[in-house]
Design an enzyme around this catalytic site. Sequence first.
Site, mmCIF file in Angstrom:
data_model
loop_
_atom_site.group_PDB
_atom_site.id
_atom_site.type_symbol
_atom_site.label_atom_id
_atom_site.label_comp_id
_atom_site.label_asym_id
_atom_site.label_seq_id
_atom_site.Cartn_x
_atom_site.Cartn_y
_atom_site.Cartn_z
ATOM 1 N N GLU A 46 1.268 -0.949 -0.338
ATOM 2 C CA GLU A 46 0.236 0.213 -0.199
ATOM 3 C C GLU A 46 1.160 1.003 0.350
ATOM 4 O O GLU A 46 2.173 1.684 0.332
ATOM 5 C CB GLU A 46 -0.510 0.190 1.262
ATOM 6 C CG GLU A 46 -1.785 1.131 1.535
ATOM 7 C CD GLU A 46 -2.698 1.143 2.922
ATOM 8 O OE1 GLU A 46 -2.996 0.163 3.497
ATOM 9 O OE2 GLU A 46 -3.502 2.452 2.495
ATOM 10 N N ASN A 193 -12.180 -1.627 -0.561
ATOM 11 C CA ASN A 193 -11.686 -2.023 0.463
ATOM 12 C C ASN A 193 -12.550 -1.128 1.464
ATOM 13 O O ASN A 193 -12.411 -0.491 2.229
ATOM 14 C CB ASN A 193 -10.081 -0.985 0.267
ATOM 15 C CG ASN A 193 -9.085 -1.799 1.332
ATOM 16 O OD1 ASN A 193 -9.089 -2.997 1.811
ATOM 17 N ND2 ASN A 193 -9.205 -1.201 2.728
ATOM 18 N N GLU A 194 -12.801 -2.718 2.153
ATOM 19 C CA GLU A 194 -13.100 -2.042 3.927
ATOM 20 C C GLU A 194 -14.576 -1.066 3.890
ATOM 21 O O GLU A 194 -14.149 -0.254 4.527
ATOM 22 C CB GLU A 194 -11.883 -1.518 4.969
ATOM 23 C CG GLU A 194 -10.917 -3.076 5.557
ATOM 24 C CD GLU A 194 -9.847 -3.184 6.036
ATOM 25 O OE1 GLU A 194 -10.060 -1.485 7.073
ATOM 26 O OE2 GLU A 194 -9.275 -3.602 6.756
ATOM 27 N N TYR A 259 -6.412 -9.486 11.426
ATOM 28 C CA TYR A 259 -5.088 -8.529 11.911
ATOM 29 C C TYR A 259 -5.093 -10.040 13.858
ATOM 30 O O TYR A 259 -6.389 -9.328 14.111
ATOM 31 C CB TYR A 259 -5.242 -6.809 11.876
ATOM 32 C CG TYR A 259 -4.629 -7.389 9.941
ATOM 33 C CD1 TYR A 259 -3.449 -6.517 9.796
ATOM 34 C CD2 TYR A 259 -5.936 -6.221 9.822
ATOM 35 C CE1 TYR A 259 -3.249 -5.688 8.769
ATOM 36 C CE2 TYR A 259 -5.782 -4.834 8.475
ATOM 37 C CZ TYR A 259 -4.491 -5.615 8.155
ATOM 38 O OH TYR A 259 -4.161 -5.193 6.936
ATOM 39 N N GLU A 315 -6.068 -9.223 2.982
ATOM 40 C CA GLU A 315 -5.438 -8.592 4.289
ATOM 41 C C GLU A 315 -4.857 -9.083 5.626
ATOM 42 O O GLU A 315 -6.163 -9.495 6.728
ATOM 43 C CB GLU A 315 -5.957 -7.524 4.867
ATOM 44 C CG GLU A 315 -5.618 -6.095 4.177
ATOM 45 C CD GLU A 315 -6.113 -4.588 4.004
ATOM 46 O OE1 GLU A 315 -6.016 -4.791 5.831
ATOM 47 O OE2 GLU A 315 -6.499 -3.904 3.352
ATOM 48 N N GLN A 364 2.265 -6.218 5.016
ATOM 49 C CA GLN A 364 2.339 -5.820 3.982
ATOM 50 C C GLN A 364 3.651 -6.370 3.804
ATOM 51 O O GLN A 364 4.723 -5.834 3.960
ATOM 52 C CB GLN A 364 2.309 -4.223 3.694
ATOM 53 C CG GLN A 364 0.832 -3.758 4.437
ATOM 54 C CD GLN A 364 0.057 -2.188 3.760
ATOM 55 O OE1 GLN A 364 1.472 -2.244 3.361
ATOM 56 N NE2 GLN A 364 -0.774 -1.996 4.020
HETATM 57 O O1 AHR Z 1 -3.130 -2.943 6.195
HETATM 58 C C1 AHR Z 1 -3.335 -1.540 6.733
HETATM 59 C C2 AHR Z 1 -4.484 -1.226 6.853
HETATM 60 O O2 AHR Z 1 -5.678 -2.178 7.399
HETATM 61 C C3 AHR Z 1 -5.195 -1.330 5.618
HETATM 62 O O3 AHR Z 1 -5.338 0.261 4.537
HETATM 63 C C4 AHR Z 1 -6.452 -1.405 5.540
HETATM 64 O O4 AHR Z 1 -7.433 -1.742 4.673
HETATM 65 C C5 AHR Z 1 -6.395 -2.229 7.039
HETATM 66 O O5 AHR Z 1 -7.447 -1.164 7.953
#
Ligand code: AHR
Length: 510
Positions: A46, A193-194, A259, A315, A364
């Site tokens: 990103e 995205n999101e 995450y 992600e 990332q």
């Molecule tokens: O990876 C960091 C961020 O995490 C990304 O931009 C977003 O999609 C997620 O919340």
Amino acid sequence: MKQKLSGIFIVLIFSAITVFGQNSLLLHTEQAETKINREIYGHFAEHLGRCIYGGIYVGEDSDIPNIRGFRDDVIGALIDMKIPLLRWPGGCFADTYHWKDGIGPREQRPTIVNVHWGGVTEDNSFGTHEFLDFCDLIKAEPYINLNVGSGTVKEASEWVEYVTSGNISPMTDLRKKNGREEPWKVKYWGIGNENWGCGGHMTPEYYADLYNRFATYCHGNIYRIAGGPNVDDYNWMEVLMQKTSRFRHLVQGVSLHNYTFTTSWTNKGHATDFGENEWISVLDNTLKMETLIKRHSTIMDKYDPGKRIGLIVDEWGNWFNVEEGTNPGFLYQQNTLRDALVAGINLNIFNNHADRVKMSNIAQTVNVLQSVILTKEDEMVLTPTYYVFKMYSVHQDATLIPSNLKTKKYELNNKSVPAIHASASKKDGVVSITLCNLNPNESENIEITVAGDDFTDAGGQIITSEKMNNYNDFGKDETVSIANFEVMKPENGKLTVELPSKSVVLIQLK
Ligand code: AHR
């Protein structure tokens, strides 16, 4: 009373077996049929912190050795790791990105403010042509995320046309004017995205309708990925599947973001400064990926029993507090042996669910969150996570071997996780088994049964280190990397392996 006591006794015996008993892995090679898409080993880059600028792209005039502005060392490392696919330009950035800002002569490209990530100036010197050039250099398939949050249908549709169309049109003329005659082959396109969060704070109903509209005008033989749920938002998955799968030709994949924090979003914890409590807590949180995949898949099965639509975990990874003294908006964190275990476990889970999980992208690639590469000026560090991806690359495009794992538990205070985690595959006559020993104190013996195959050769690799928070740092010798691991050939279809504490191991049988 007597009955109650004998019940308690049985429970105690059972618990003793799971804590002190035997570990075993039974491989059903005869049932191997599901392909593990190489895209499961995908990555994500990103416009965030030093991922693109400094990490991947330094510009042609840089003193750092580069090819057309892309770092030589990073290109070499990603090729060696066998990176199959790269997602870009975000993330939250994607829903603020207007692709026409990033094409044409660089000196004429406008600058914008990167509102999500540190409020820094984005000069758009890395745009569509640069991304696709970089993917060519690293031999990875591109995955582009379109802007739904602040973009228009016209803008998204024109981007797809600019990149993929071989027809004569204003967009293809523009592409040719910018030096690219032939269209690129870009199969994967994310539509937003999101969108439940940074991508527009939408309801699932509103997003699903928007998705259908955007997807209708993104033409061609492309793989469209709908913006799926955050973690365990099962309602988002339900509504999205219900409203989009009615138009089967418009949706090929649905994303999932998850995450891992030490405890929670508000207590992310430290990347390198942790003890055993934080070790087990992170591993326990990582294992929740399995439940998420199972429960989201059950919803998808209702609308798509043939498993045509892929679950795209685009992600995932560890998210800890930023390293002291670094920009909080840049999400820069170090990466230890614990991250190696987290990568190994997640990749085993994705392999084991390869019937539904068709792609994943760790967040990332360089200098952000659970990165495989860290850079500082002209120096580069390969992280423990890098070595797991390199080790596990044997599973790319292999056939999953379904397995039954019986494992002791590793317990600490009120937490209990399996001591061992595993997946297996076969390709070109080679059986590859990846195993993680989650216990940071004890080695674990495991008996592996591979009935039905006659092997003449066995070999292995291991990733481990003396301390659970060891990491590789700039200007120092590596403390975590891949070493050889001795394995005996199976006898009568069985072999026993001793997995050192806190290790990720690959066993290959030929
Ligand atoms: O990876 C960091 C961020 O995490 C990304 O931009 C977003 O999609 C997620 O919340």
